[in-house]
Write a protein that holds these residues in place. Structure first.
Motif, PDB file in Angstrom:
ATOM      1  N   ASN A  21      83.064  58.610  46.603  1.00  0.00           N
ATOM      2  CA  ASN A  21      83.588  58.063  47.847  1.00  0.00           C
ATOM      3  C   ASN A  21      84.916  58.668  48.258  1.00  0.00           C
ATOM      4  OD1 ASN A  21      81.796  55.802  48.901  1.00  0.00           O
ATOM      5  ND2 ASN A  21      81.888  55.321  46.719  1.00  0.00           N
ATOM      6  N   LYS A  22      85.724  59.025  47.289  1.00  0.00           N
ATOM      7  CA  LYS A  22      86.998  59.648  47.629  1.00  0.00           C
ATOM      8  C   LYS A  22      86.759  61.039  48.209  1.00  0.00           C
ATOM      9  CE  LYS A  22      90.639  58.481  45.441  1.00  0.00           C
ATOM     10  NZ  LYS A  22      91.715  58.248  44.438  1.00  0.00           N
TER      11      LYS A  22
ATOM     12  N   MET B 289      87.103  44.642  51.443  1.00  0.00           N
ATOM     13  CA  MET B 289      88.395  44.913  50.811  1.00  0.00           C
ATOM     14  C   MET B 289      88.328  44.807  49.294  1.00  0.00           C
ATOM     15  SD  MET B 289      90.176  45.679  53.399  1.00  0.00           S
ATOM     16  CE  MET B 289      91.716  45.845  52.530  1.00  0.00           C
ATOM     17  N   GLY B 290      87.348  44.063  48.768  1.00  0.00           N
ATOM     18  CA  GLY B 290      87.233  43.904  47.326  1.00  0.00           C
ATOM     19  C   GLY B 290      86.339  44.945  46.676  1.00  0.00           C
ATOM     20  N   THR B 291      85.941  45.965  47.424  1.00  0.00           N
ATOM     21  CA  THR B 291      85.038  46.979  46.883  1.00  0.00           C
ATOM     22  C   THR B 291      85.763  48.308  46.690  1.00  0.00           C
ATOM     23  OG1 THR B 291      84.268  47.794  49.038  1.00  0.00           O
ATOM     24  CG2 THR B 291      83.128  45.882  48.097  1.00  0.00           C
ATOM     25  N   GLN B 292      85.487  48.964  45.579  1.00  0.00           N
ATOM     26  CA  GLN B 292      86.131  50.244  45.302  1.00  0.00           C
ATOM     27  C   GLN B 292      85.753  51.329  46.303  1.00  0.00           C
ATOM     28  OE1 GLN B 292      88.547  50.424  42.943  1.00  0.00           O
ATOM     29  NE2 GLN B 292      88.993  52.399  43.890  1.00  0.00           N
ATOM     30  N   PRO B 293      84.490  51.398  46.778  1.00  0.00           N
ATOM     31  CA  PRO B 293      84.168  52.433  47.772  1.00  0.00           C
ATOM     32  C   PRO B 293      85.052  52.374  49.013  1.00  0.00           C
ATOM     33  CG  PRO B 293      82.150  51.559  46.868  1.00  0.00           C
ATOM     34  CD  PRO B 293      83.266  50.696  46.332  1.00  0.00           C
ATOM     35  N   ALA B 294      85.378  51.173  49.478  1.00  0.00           N
ATOM     36  CA  ALA B 294      86.236  51.068  50.659  1.00  0.00           C
ATOM     37  C   ALA B 294      87.612  51.656  50.373  1.00  0.00           C
ATOM     38  CB  ALA B 294      86.353  49.609  51.100  1.00  0.00           C
ATOM     39  N   HIS B 295      88.167  51.348  49.224  1.00  0.00           N
ATOM     40  CA  HIS B 295      89.485  51.886  48.871  1.00  0.00           C
ATOM     41  C   HIS B 295      89.423  53.401  48.687  1.00  0.00           C
ATOM     42  CE1 HIS B 295      91.828  48.146  48.382  1.00  0.00           C
ATOM     43  NE2 HIS B 295      90.642  47.616  48.149  1.00  0.00           N
TER      44      HIS B 295
END
Length: 322
Positions: free
Chosen positions: A139-140, A171-177
């Motif tokens: 995702n990054k 907001m609680g998901t790593q893919p979004a971050h």
């Protein structure tokens, strides 16, 4: 042998109608199976998740030795935790899990690991590295590709100028971050780029993104780019802009590149670009079977991405048979 609920692959068409279906398993059928593999899906209401389920069910149909159990977390962490606990009690031979929230699923994944069940984490990671394998996109990396493209659209490195509305996934998901962090690795280098919103979450949903964008349009006279963490949110933002006659002034970037959604929207000129985020279901199931058959599997498998714009959208659709 215990009686279990499982997806009867012979009823594939019926299962697809609701994305995931549950039918009581008969002992006569179950006795023909060598492996029982459980798959805990976070939700089936998102189109990408629906495709995810279709892909893993289609792959399971190629393996008559496998009984596949699919559960639907219904977009609730507590429901998904209960689903995984139930799969552990059913003593599945392997567990595939795609968490709604990384932290929320870590504890129950650890329970499965402690029960000596090989765990394959798909798409969103958990906060332990004791699983057998992770399968998913980077995702990054995808966020970086989107950020680099946004800079190009706004004039190029060192010259880029404009405003961006970013609509987050959960907001609680790593893919979004990761999609946020990768994107900002490029845009934050450009002093001429201004981000208009502060962590506005559309929770991966089109209607919520529509509402966020409608508010942004009322508050900002100039918006150059919308970056949605998935295609439905980017498209929801497009629809909000269209409703006030501003869609032609804005570039819309999304992620997922499902043929029937993101790629089609790019071809239609509604989205400017989308970036492929391949579903990991088929590969995850293949890897679980490989492991159960005694073969060595890698700790991490990263699925590739691809940029889809007006230049190649039609070719991508043809490749997918559309």
């Amino acid at each position: 042998m215990k009686r279990r609920e499982f997806i009867r692959l012979a009823a594939f068409a019926a299962a697809l109608a609701a994305t995931t279906a549950f039918l009581p398993g008969g002992d006569a059928i179950a006795q023909d199976k060598k492996w029982t593999i459980g798959f805990s899906q976070a939700t089936t209401i998102e189109p990408w998740r629906a495709q995810f389920n279709k892909d893993i069910i289609a792959e399971a149909a190629k393996h008559p030795e496998v009984e596949l159990i699919v559960t639907d977390g219904e977009d609730k962490t507590e429901k998904q935790v209960a689903d995984v606990e139930n799969l552990i009690r059913q003593e599945v031979d392997a567990l595939l899990v795609s968490p709604k929230e990384s932290a929320g699923l870590t504890g129950v994944v650890q329970q499965a690991i402690d029960a000596k069940i090989p765990v394959f984490v798909l798409d969103r990671n958990v906060e332990t590295d004791q699983y057998t394998q992770f399968v998913g996109g980077d995702n990054k990396l995808i966020g970086r590709a989107a950020g680099e493209y946004a800079v190009e659209l706004l004039g190029g490195p060192g010259k880029a100028e404009g405003t961006i509305v970013e609509i987050w996934g959960g907001m609680g998901t790593q893919p979004a971050h990761d999609r946020h962090d990768g994107f900002h690795e490029f845009t934050d280098k450009e002093p001429g780029i201004k981000h208009l919103l502060d962590q506005q979450s559309g929770d991966w949903k089109q209607d919520e993104a529509y509402n966020i964008m409608a508010t942004a349009l009322r508050n900002h006279e100039e918006i150059d780019i919308v970056y949605g963490h998935n295609d439905p949110m980017a498209y929801g933002a497009y629809l909000a802009a269209k409703d006030v006659g501003r869609e032609k002034d804005i570039k819309f970037i999304g992620i997922d590149a499902l043929p029937g959604e993101g790629v089609t929207w790019v071809k239609n000129g509604e989205l400017t670009a989308t970036f492929l985020y391949a579903t990991p279901g088929a590969e995850g199931l293949r890897q679980a079977i490989k492991h159960l058959n005694g073969e060595k599997v890698e700790k991490t498998i990263t699925l590739p991405t691809e940029k889809v714009t007006a230049e190649n959208a039609e070719a991508v659709l043809k490749e997918k048979g559309m």
